[in-house]
Design a protein around this motif. Sequence first.
Motif, PDB file in Angstrom:
ATOM      1  N   LEU A  64       6.314 -36.359 -16.216  1.00 22.85           N
ATOM      2  CA  LEU A  64       6.087 -37.534 -17.069  1.00 22.85           C
ATOM      3  C   LEU A  64       5.246 -38.574 -16.338  1.00 22.85           C
ATOM      4  CD1 LEU A  64       6.640 -39.109 -19.668  1.00 22.85           C
ATOM      5  CD2 LEU A  64       8.792 -39.904 -18.647  1.00 22.85           C
ATOM      6  N   ASN A  65       5.539 -38.799 -15.063  1.00 26.57           N
ATOM      7  CA  ASN A  65       4.750 -39.763 -14.283  1.00 26.57           C
ATOM      8  C   ASN A  65       3.288 -39.323 -14.165  1.00 26.57           C
ATOM      9  OD1 ASN A  65       7.025 -41.337 -13.902  1.00 26.57           O
ATOM     10  ND2 ASN A  65       7.555 -40.371 -11.953  1.00 26.57           N
ATOM     11  N   TYR A  66       3.092 -38.010 -13.912  1.00 26.82           N
ATOM     12  CA  TYR A  66       1.721 -37.508 -13.824  1.00 26.82           C
ATOM     13  C   TYR A  66       0.983 -37.706 -15.146  1.00 26.82           C
ATOM     14  CZ  TYR A  66       3.353 -35.121  -9.598  1.00 26.82           C
ATOM     15  OH  TYR A  66       3.875 -34.833  -8.369  1.00 26.82           O
ATOM     16  N   THR A  67       1.677 -37.429 -16.256  1.00 30.05           N
ATOM     17  CA  THR A  67       1.047 -37.572 -17.570  1.00 30.05           C
ATOM     18  C   THR A  67       0.629 -39.010 -17.829  1.00 30.05           C
ATOM     19  OG1 THR A  67       2.395 -35.746 -18.413  1.00 30.05           O
ATOM     20  CG2 THR A  67       1.375 -37.199 -20.039  1.00 30.05           C
ATOM     21  N   TYR A  98      -3.401 -40.097 -18.056  1.00 27.34           N
ATOM     22  CA  TYR A  98      -3.857 -40.606 -19.340  1.00 27.34           C
ATOM     23  C   TYR A  98      -4.294 -42.072 -19.216  1.00 27.34           C
ATOM     24  CZ  TYR A  98      -2.920 -36.694 -22.456  1.00 27.34           C
ATOM     25  OH  TYR A  98      -2.981 -35.494 -23.102  1.00 27.34           O
ATOM     26  N   SER A  99      -3.584 -42.832 -18.397  1.00 27.27           N
ATOM     27  CA  SER A  99      -3.984 -44.229 -18.191  1.00 27.27           C
ATOM     28  C   SER A  99      -5.334 -44.301 -17.494  1.00 27.27           C
ATOM     29  CB  SER A  99      -2.917 -44.962 -17.373  1.00 27.27           C
ATOM     30  OG  SER A  99      -1.668 -44.955 -18.048  1.00 27.27           O
ATOM     31  N   LEU A 100      -5.536 -43.477 -16.476  1.00 24.72           N
ATOM     32  CA  LEU A 100      -6.828 -43.455 -15.784  1.00 24.72           C
ATOM     33  C   LEU A 100      -7.944 -43.000 -16.720  1.00 24.72           C
ATOM     34  CD1 LEU A 100      -5.787 -41.981 -12.312  1.00 24.72           C
ATOM     35  CD2 LEU A 100      -6.454 -44.336 -12.824  1.00 24.72           C
ATOM     36  N   PHE A 118     -12.998 -46.578 -21.328  1.00 26.71           N
ATOM     37  CA  PHE A 118     -13.342 -47.946 -21.729  1.00 26.71           C
ATOM     38  C   PHE A 118     -14.500 -48.485 -20.893  1.00 26.71           C
ATOM     39  CE2 PHE A 118     -12.722 -52.539 -21.098  1.00 26.71           C
ATOM     40  CZ  PHE A 118     -12.866 -52.967 -22.417  1.00 26.71           C
ATOM     41  N   MET A 119     -14.461 -48.254 -19.570  1.00 26.36           N
ATOM     42  CA  MET A 119     -15.549 -48.749 -18.715  1.00 26.36           C
ATOM     43  C   MET A 119     -16.860 -48.049 -19.037  1.00 26.36           C
ATOM     44  SD  MET A 119     -13.769 -49.361 -14.988  1.00 26.36           S
ATOM     45  CE  MET A 119     -13.135 -47.682 -14.852  1.00 26.36           C
ATOM     46  N   ALA A 120     -16.819 -46.752 -19.351  1.00 23.02           N
ATOM     47  CA  ALA A 120     -18.042 -46.037 -19.705  1.00 23.02           C
ATOM     48  C   ALA A 120     -18.608 -46.556 -21.024  1.00 23.02           C
ATOM     49  CB  ALA A 120     -17.747 -44.540 -19.804  1.00 23.02           C
TER      50      ALA A 120
END
Length: 253
Positions: free
Chosen positions: A225-228, A232-234, A240-242
């Motif tokens: 769950l932490n990896y997901t 996904y946040s990254l 968004f930056m792109a």
Amino acid sequence: MLEYRQGRLAIEPMKFNDISPSSEQFDDLEFRRVACKGVFNDKMSIYVGPRSRSISGITENGYYIITPLMPVSKNPDCVQSPILVNRGWVPRSWKDKSLEVSQNDEQPSDIAMTSAQGSEKSSWWKFGSKKPKTIEEQAPSIVPVEVVGVVHGSEKPSIFVPENDPSSFQWFYVDVPAIARACGLPENTIYVEDINENFNSGCPYPVPKDVNALIRSSVMPQDHLNYTLTWYSLSAAVTFMAFKRLRPKKSQR
């Protein structure tokens, strides 16, 4: 998988003597608790490590101590053949003290053997056949200990773990056949990890393995769950930056 392990560990322990060593029943004992009785041969203990242990936030290095559990004659409740028992974690001082005792006992043991043989001869000359009977009557009774553990196999070391060196008493991982040979036992000797939760304040060591350590896997569901959430946040942030960077700018008049 975790529910399977928890369910197996929750079952009442099996009596070790009810298991037939000649059958393939040991393959079905994964994550099953077994109860066995016998006497520890402390002089044949093997120290595997170093293994770290965190106590109140402080990391301390130590070892796993593996000791043969020997049968007791004329006691049907005890194991019928020796087994190897991982009794748990002990501090580094245990191994240092064990090496000192073994080195100091080498020469005195020979002297004691010679003196014992001489005294035995003189005793036979004086008392004849009555001496062995007296010794047998005065011999203290042996009280077996009970071990509740889980049958396991050898560890699979990573590429960073050095090879074991039995000649110098260096054991970095659990190799059951090699440890059995070092203890003078057959290579197919059963290996059991003690998970007894009864704590003796008078003798805090060895510390048996935590049952939760057997339930854990390399990656737990919470880790997934932490990896997901992290990836996904990254991904959302990079998208968004792109978008901000590549969005066409409005022409100004």
